[in-house]
Design a protein around this motif. Structure first.
Motif, PDB file in Angstrom:
ATOM      1  N   LEU A 147       1.075  -1.137  -0.026  1.00 29.63           N
ATOM      2  CA  LEU A 147       0.092  -0.001   0.064  1.00 29.63           C
ATOM      3  C   LEU A 147       1.022   1.189   0.015  1.00 29.63           C
ATOM      4  N   ALA A 148       2.106   1.112   0.785  1.00 24.51           N
ATOM      5  CA  ALA A 148       2.777   2.411   0.928  1.00 24.51           C
ATOM      6  C   ALA A 148       3.547   2.613  -0.403  1.00 24.51           C
ATOM      7  N   ASN A 149       3.767   1.553  -1.118  1.00 25.56           N
ATOM      8  CA  ASN A 149       4.554   1.693  -2.355  1.00 25.56           C
ATOM      9  C   ASN A 149       3.792   1.710  -3.555  1.00 25.56           C
ATOM     10  N   GLY A 150       2.559   2.219  -3.422  1.00 21.71           N
ATOM     11  CA  GLY A 150       1.453   2.425  -4.608  1.00 21.71           C
ATOM     12  C   GLY A 150       1.263   1.113  -5.352  1.00 21.71           C
ATOM     13  N   GLY A 151       1.152   0.144  -4.511  1.00 23.68           N
ATOM     14  CA  GLY A 151       0.557  -1.056  -5.180  1.00 23.68           C
ATOM     15  C   GLY A 151       1.688  -1.882  -5.619  1.00 23.68           C
ATOM     16  N   LYS A 152       3.119  -1.677  -5.383  1.00 24.53           N
ATOM     17  CA  LYS A 152       4.089  -2.505  -6.138  1.00 24.53           C
ATOM     18  C   LYS A 152       4.398  -3.576  -4.955  1.00 24.53           C
ATOM     19  N   SER A 153       4.863  -4.580  -5.422  1.00 19.79           N
ATOM     20  CA  SER A 153       5.177  -5.864  -4.581  1.00 19.79           C
ATOM     21  C   SER A 153       6.867  -5.595  -4.360  1.00 19.79           C
ATOM     22  N   VAL A 154       7.101  -5.863  -3.129  1.00 21.10           N
ATOM     23  CA  VAL A 154       8.290  -5.873  -2.477  1.00 21.10           C
ATOM     24  C   VAL A 154       8.629  -7.036  -1.940  1.00 21.10           C
ATOM     25  N   THR A 155      10.070  -7.640  -1.870  1.00 24.53           N
ATOM     26  CA  THR A 155      10.309  -8.859  -0.913  1.00 24.53           C
ATOM     27  C   THR A 155      11.002  -8.549   0.014  1.00 24.53           C
ATOM     28  N   PRO A 156      10.651  -8.888   1.441  1.00 20.79           N
ATOM     29  CA  PRO A 156      11.442  -8.432   2.566  1.00 20.79           C
ATOM     30  C   PRO A 156      12.797  -9.293   2.377  1.00 20.79           C
ATOM     31  N   HIS A 157      14.022  -8.298   2.774  1.00 26.33           N
ATOM     32  CA  HIS A 157      15.276  -9.118   2.533  1.00 26.33           C
ATOM     33  C   HIS A 157      16.150  -8.484   3.667  1.00 26.33           C
ATOM     34  N   PHE A 158      17.162  -9.299   4.049  1.00 27.66           N
ATOM     35  CA  PHE A 158      17.989  -8.851   5.164  1.00 27.66           C
ATOM     36  C   PHE A 158      19.407  -8.361   4.528  1.00 27.66           C
ATOM     37  N   ILE A 159      19.638  -9.009   3.422  1.00 20.38           N
ATOM     38  CA  ILE A 159      21.195  -8.854   2.941  1.00 20.38           C
ATOM     39  C   ILE A 159      21.153  -8.083   1.707  1.00 20.38           C
ATOM     40  N   GLU A 160      22.109  -7.260   1.563  1.00 25.86           N
ATOM     41  CA  GLU A 160      22.174  -6.430   0.322  1.00 25.86           C
ATOM     42  C   GLU A 160      23.425  -6.920  -0.416  1.00 25.86           C
ATOM     43  N   LYS A 161      24.645  -7.309   0.024  1.00 25.36           N
ATOM     44  CA  LYS A 161      25.538  -7.861  -0.612  1.00 25.36           C
ATOM     45  C   LYS A 161      26.407  -8.841   0.275  1.00 25.36           C
ATOM     46  N   VAL A 162      27.047  -9.575  -0.526  1.00 24.92           N
ATOM     47  CA  VAL A 162      28.079 -10.576   0.338  1.00 24.92           C
ATOM     48  C   VAL A 162      29.343 -10.608  -0.631  1.00 24.92           C
ATOM     49  N   THR A 163      30.579 -10.386  -0.098  1.00 27.57           N
ATOM     50  CA  THR A 163      31.840 -10.773  -0.651  1.00 27.57           C
ATOM     51  C   THR A 163      32.618 -11.822   0.113  1.00 27.57           C
ATOM     52  N   ASP A 164      33.343 -12.493  -0.631  1.00 29.45           N
ATOM     53  CA  ASP A 164      34.290 -13.438  -0.127  1.00 29.45           C
ATOM     54  C   ASP A 164      35.431 -12.915   0.567  1.00 29.45           C
ATOM     55  N   ARG A 165      36.532 -13.639   1.113  1.00 32.46           N
ATOM     56  CA  ARG A 165      37.453 -13.250   1.914  1.00 32.46           C
ATOM     57  C   ARG A 165      38.496 -12.395   1.018  1.00 32.46           C
ATOM     58  N   ASP A 166      38.305 -12.461  -0.299  1.00 24.83           N
ATOM     59  CA  ASP A 166      39.179 -11.599  -1.288  1.00 24.83           C
ATOM     60  C   ASP A 166      38.579 -10.516  -1.853  1.00 24.83           C
ATOM     61  N   GLY A 167      37.432 -10.283  -1.339  1.00 23.06           N
ATOM     62  CA  GLY A 167      36.528  -9.076  -1.566  1.00 23.06           C
ATOM     63  C   GLY A 167      35.631  -9.171  -2.899  1.00 23.06           C
ATOM     64  N   LYS A 168      35.452 -10.439  -3.583  1.00 25.70           N
ATOM     65  CA  LYS A 168      34.813 -10.563  -4.545  1.00 25.70           C
ATOM     66  C   LYS A 168      33.390 -10.738  -4.380  1.00 25.70           C
ATOM     67  N   VAL A 169      32.441 -10.178  -4.988  1.00 21.46           N
ATOM     68  CA  VAL A 169      31.164  -9.955  -4.798  1.00 21.46           C
ATOM     69  C   VAL A 169      30.622 -11.374  -5.221  1.00 21.46           C
ATOM     70  N   ILE A 170      30.021 -12.462  -4.285  1.00 17.86           N
ATOM     71  CA  ILE A 170      29.473 -13.512  -4.755  1.00 17.86           C
ATOM     72  C   ILE A 170      27.832 -13.389  -4.431  1.00 17.86           C
ATOM     73  N   TYR A 171      27.293 -12.131  -3.874  1.00 17.95           N
ATOM     74  CA  TYR A 171      25.920 -12.017  -3.907  1.00 17.95           C
ATOM     75  C   TYR A 171      25.568 -10.508  -3.936  1.00 17.95           C
TER      76      TYR A 171
END
Length: 684
Positions: free
Chosen positions: A481-505
Motif C-alpha cells: 500500500l505504501a509503495n503504490g501497489g508495487k510488490s516488494v520482497t522483504p530481505h536482510f542482505i544487500e551484498k556478500v563478498t568473499d575473503r578476497d573482496g569478490k562479490v558473490i551475492y
C-alpha cells in the motif's frame, strides 16, 4: 728418499681424487635431491590455503554489527599494503632477518639449533623461519618432533615455490596467534589497541611483534613489565637490522601506549534476532554451509539500520513491565525496497531464541481490515459508502451456520456510518457486512494479491482477522500500500563478498505492480483516519490515544483479539509492525496490555524517522481529493462544522452537498439550482 716422497704424493693424490669424486657425487646427489624436491613441489602444486577467518556482518552504513567469532577466536585477513610498515619491520627483525633471501629455511639457524639440541640432548631450540611458521599454522600441529620439522620444511619449500615472499609474509601476519583469541595482526591490533593494523605506531608494533613467541607469557595483559622488556628486545633487533636508529628506538620505548581494557566476556550482539535471520538467508539464498558462514571470512552487508534497531529495542524495553511474561515482536522495513531495517523477535534472545517476528503465526485481528476495504474499493465501494452499524447475525454455508460478531465494548452506531468511519472506528459489523457482500472468497484472493501465503478460509470472521498469519506477511502487505501497489520482497542482505573482496551475492530488487495504484492510495488515505478525531462517532477513532505522538503523515491499523494485540502502519519511508501477546496463547488483560503495541509503534516511528524529511502520501493521477463532511461522506459546504479532505478513485467522488448543515429550506435542498447539480441528480 725420492721414491718415498713420490709414493706419499701418489697416496695423497689418490685420496684427493677420491675425495673430489665423492664431493662431485655429493654435489650431484644434493643437486638431484634439490632438483627432485623442486620437481616434486611443482608436481604437487601449490598447497591449498584454507585459513579460517571471521565472517563480519555490517549494517547499512557499513558499521560492524556482528562477527562469527565462535569459541572466542577472532580472525581477519588484511592485505600486506594495509599493514603498518612498523609491524613488518618489527616482525622481520625479531622472527626472521633473512626472510627475503632464504629458500624457506635458514641453514645457519638450523645448524645452531642442532648443536644446541645435541648439547641438551633434547629439542630445546627452534630455528623456524617465517615460512616454516606459516606452514605450521596452516597444515601442522605444534609438537616439537624431528618428523614434524622435516614435514614442515617441505611444506615451507612448497610455499616458497608457489608463492611470492610478500604473499607468504601476508599469510603469516594474518594467521599468527597473538593470544586472547586473536589470530592475525588485524585482530591483535583491535584487541590490544582498538585500531586497525594499518594505524599501529612503532611502539605498538614492537609490542605486538614480541607476543607470538609466547602469547600467554609476553602479553601485556598477562604481565606488563615482561611485555615491556620483550618490546625493548624487539626494538633492539630492529636497530641491529637497520630498520631504525637508536634514537627512534628509545623514543618508541618511552611512548605511553593506550592499551585497551580487556574483557573476556562475549560482546552483546546489536540485533541477535536480525543476525539469526541473516544467517538463514545466507543458507537459503546463497546455499552456504555452516563452516563457510562461520569461518569463510565473508563480509556480509545487511539492511539493518543500527540506530533504528536501538530505537526499537529501547521502546520495547521501556514500554513493557519488566516483570511481565508478555512477549513482543517488531518489524520495520523500507516499503519501496523491502529492506528490513530493524527486527525484534522477542524480549530476550538469551532466554528465547524463537523469533516471533518471522516464525510465529498469530491472529492479526482488525489489522486485516485494510485488505478487505481495498477489495471493496475495487468492487464499487467508496470511502463515503454508508453501511449500518448494529448487532447482526450472519448466515453462511447455505444458511446452515450463523455468525454474530460484536463491536469492542458492545458499542454500535445503530445507524449508518461511512466506510471511512468504519475503518477508523474499527467497526466489526460493517467489516463483516462488506465482506459478505463481496463474497468471502474475494478477501481470500485479495490477501494472496497482498502476499499473504498463510492458509486462509472463506469464512465470515476472516474479515476480522481470525486466521493466523506471520508478522512479515503483514508488514509486506502494508508496504505494498505504501509503495503504490508495487510488490516488494522483504530481505536482510544487500551484498556478500568473499575473503578476497569478490562479490558473490548482490540483492536485486524486483518490483511488480500488483495492486491497483488508485485503490491502494485511497485505502492508505482511509487508514490515516485512525488518527483523525473528526471521524469520531459512537466511539473514538482507534488511534486517538497516540495521535498526539505523531508529527508526520501516517497510515495504520490496530488489531486486537483475546490473545493478540497489533499495530501495523507506515509512512512513505517506513513500514512497521508491532505485536504483543503470550507465547502460550494466554488471554490479554487489556487494562494493562492493550496499549503496548500502539505506544511502541507510534514512539518507534517518530524516533526512527527523527531528522528525516516529512513526506506526504502522493496520490496517483486518477485519484481526486474533495472536502467532505466526515459524518455523511458528502461534499462539505460552508456551514459544515467539520471538513475532511478525502481521496477517491476518479469518478467515484461524491457530488451531492451535505444536507445536514446547509441551513436552507427543505424545498431548496431537494431542488439543486445549478446545471451541474441538476445533471448529476438526473444521472443518478
Amino acid at each position: 728418499m725420492k721414491w718415498l716422497k713420490e709414493e706419499r704424493f701418489q697416496y695423497w693424490k689418490r685420496w684427493g681424487m677420491l675425495l673430489s669424486r665423492l664431493m662431485i657425487i655429493g654435489i650431484v646427489l644434493i643437486g638431484v635431491s634439490f632438483g627432485s624436491l623442486y620437481l616434486l613441489a611443482v608436481i604437487m602444486g601449490a598447497p591449498e590455503i584454507q585459513v579460517p577467518q571471521t565472517t563480519i556482518y555490517y549494517d547499512h552504513d557499513q558499521n560492524v554489527i556482528d562477527e562469527s567469532n565462535k569459541n572466542g577466536q577472532n580472525r581477519y585477513w588484511v592485505k600486506l599494503d594495509n599493514i603498518s610498515p612498523n609491524v613488518i619491520d618489527a616482525t622481520l627483525a625479531i622472527e626472521d632477518r633473512s626472510f627475503y633471501t632464504h629458500p624457506g629455511f635458514d641453514f645457519k639457524r638450523i645448524g645452531g639449533a642442532i648443536l644446541a639440541d645435541l648439547k641438551a640432548m633434547s629439542k630445546v631450540q627452534g630455528a623456524s623461519t617465517i615460512t616454516q611458521q606459516y606452514a605450521r599454522n596452516l597444515f601442522l600441529e605444534h609438537d616439537k618432533t624431528w618428523k614434524r620439522k622435516i614435514v614442515e620444511a617441505f611444506y615451507a619449500y612448497r610455499l616458497e615455490v608457489h608463492y611470492s615472499k610478500n604473499e607468504i609474509l601476508e599469510g603469516y601476519l594474518n594467521t599468527i596467534y597473538y593470544g586472547h583469541g586473536s589470530y592475525g595482526i588485524e585482530s591483535a591490533a583491535r584487541t590490544f589497541f582498538g585500531k586497525s593494523a594499518n594505524d599501529l605506531t612503532l611502539a605498538e608494533a614492537a609490542m605486538l611483534a614480541g607476543i607470538p613467541k609466547g602469547p600467554g607469557y609476553y602479553s601485556p595483559y598477562a604481565d606488563a613489565e615482561r611485555a615491556k622488556n620483550r618490546q625493548e628486545t624487539v626494538l633492539d633487533a630492529m636497530v641491529a637490522n637497520d630498520s631504525l636508529n637508536q634514537s627512534e628506538a628509545q623514543q618508541a620505548l618511552l611512548e605511553n601506549m593506550a592499551l585497551q581494557a580487556f574483557n573476556e566476556e562475549t560482546k552483546q550482539e546489536v540485533a541477535p534476532y536480525f543476525a539469526a535471520e541473516v544467517k538463514k538467508e545466507l543458507k537459503s539464498k546463497l546455499a552456504l554451509d555452516e563452516r563457510v558462514i562461520d569461518q569463510g571470512g565473508l563480509h556480509v552487508y545487511t539492511t539493518l539500520d543500527a540506530d533504528m534497531q536501538k530505537t526499537a529495542d529501547q521502546w520495547v524495553a521501556s514500554s513493557i513491565d519488566k516483570n511481565s511474561d508478555i512477549q513482543a515482536a517488531l518489524v520495520a522495513m523500507e516499503p519501496t525496497t523491502g529492506a528490513v531495517k530493524a527486527l525484534i523477535g522477542g524480549r530476550d534472545y538469551e532466554k528465547s531464541k524463537f523469533n516471533r517476528a518471522t516464525m510465529a503465526k498469530r491472529t492479526p485481528g482488525s489489522t486485516f481490515k485494510p485488505l478487505l476495504y481495498y477489495a471493496a474499493l475495487k468492487n464499487g465501494f467508496t470511502p463515503s459508502t454508508l453501511v449500518r452499524s448494529e448487532p447482526t447475525t450472519f448466515y453462511y454455508d447455505n444458511d446452515k451456520e450463523t455468525y454474530s460478531p460484536h463491536n469492542y465494548g458492545e458499542a454500535y452506531a445503530n445507524d449508518e456510518i461511512t466506510l471511512a468511519q468504519a475503518l477508523a472506528l474499527s467497526d466489526n459489523i460493517v467489516a463483516v457486512k462488506t465482506h459478505m457482500f463481496l463474497e468471502e472468497k474475494t478477501l481470500v484472493k485479495t490477501a494472496k494479491d497482498f502476499g499473504i501465503k498463510s492458509q486462509l478460509s472463506p469464512i465470515p470472521s476472516l474479515a476480522l482477522g481470525t486466521k493466523p498469519v506471520g508478522m512479515m506477511e503483514m508488514a509486506d502487505a502494508y508496504s505494498m500500500l505504501a509503495n503504490g501497489g508495487k510488490s516488494v520482497t522483504p530481505h536482510f542482505i544487500e551484498k556478500v563478498t568473499d575473503r578476497d573482496g569478490k562479490v558473490i551475492y548482490q540483492h536485486e530488487a524486483e518490483t511488480e505492480v500488483v495492486l491497483d495504484p488508485a485503490a491502494a492510495f485511497v485505502t492508505t488515505d482511509m487508514m490515516t483516519g485512525i488518527f483523525d478525531e473528526s471521524l469520531n462517532d459512537y466511539t473514538r477513532v482507534t488511534g486517538s490515544g497516540i495521535d498526539h505522538l505523531l508529527t508526520r503523515p501516517a497510515a495504520a491499523k490496530t488489531g486486537t483479539t483475546s490473545t493478540d494485540s497489533w499495530m501495523v502502519g507506515f509512512t512513505p519511508q517506513l513500514t512497521a509492525a508491532v505485536w504483543i501477546g503470550y507465547d502460550k496463547g494466554e488471554k490479554l488483560n487489556y487494562r494493562n496490555d492493550g496499549l503496548y503495541a500502539k505506544k511502541i509503534w507510534a514512539n518507534f516511528i517518530e524516533d526512527a524517522l527523527k531528522g528525516e524529511e516529512v513526506l506526504e502520501f502522493e496520490p496517483p493521477k486518477n485519484v481526486i481529493a474533495v472536502d467532505v463532511d466526515p459524518q455523511t461522506g458528502l461534499l462539505a459546504n460552508e456551514n459544515c462544522p467539520t471538513k475532511r479532505l478525502a481521496y477517491y478513485i476518479e469518478g467515484t467522488e461524491p457530488h451531492e452537498l451535505c444536507a445536514d448543515h446547509l441551513g436552507l429550506a427543505e424545498e431548496e435542498r431537494k431542488s439543486p439550482k445549478g446545471f451541474l447539480d441538476r445533471f448529476f441528480q438526473w444521472i443518478r
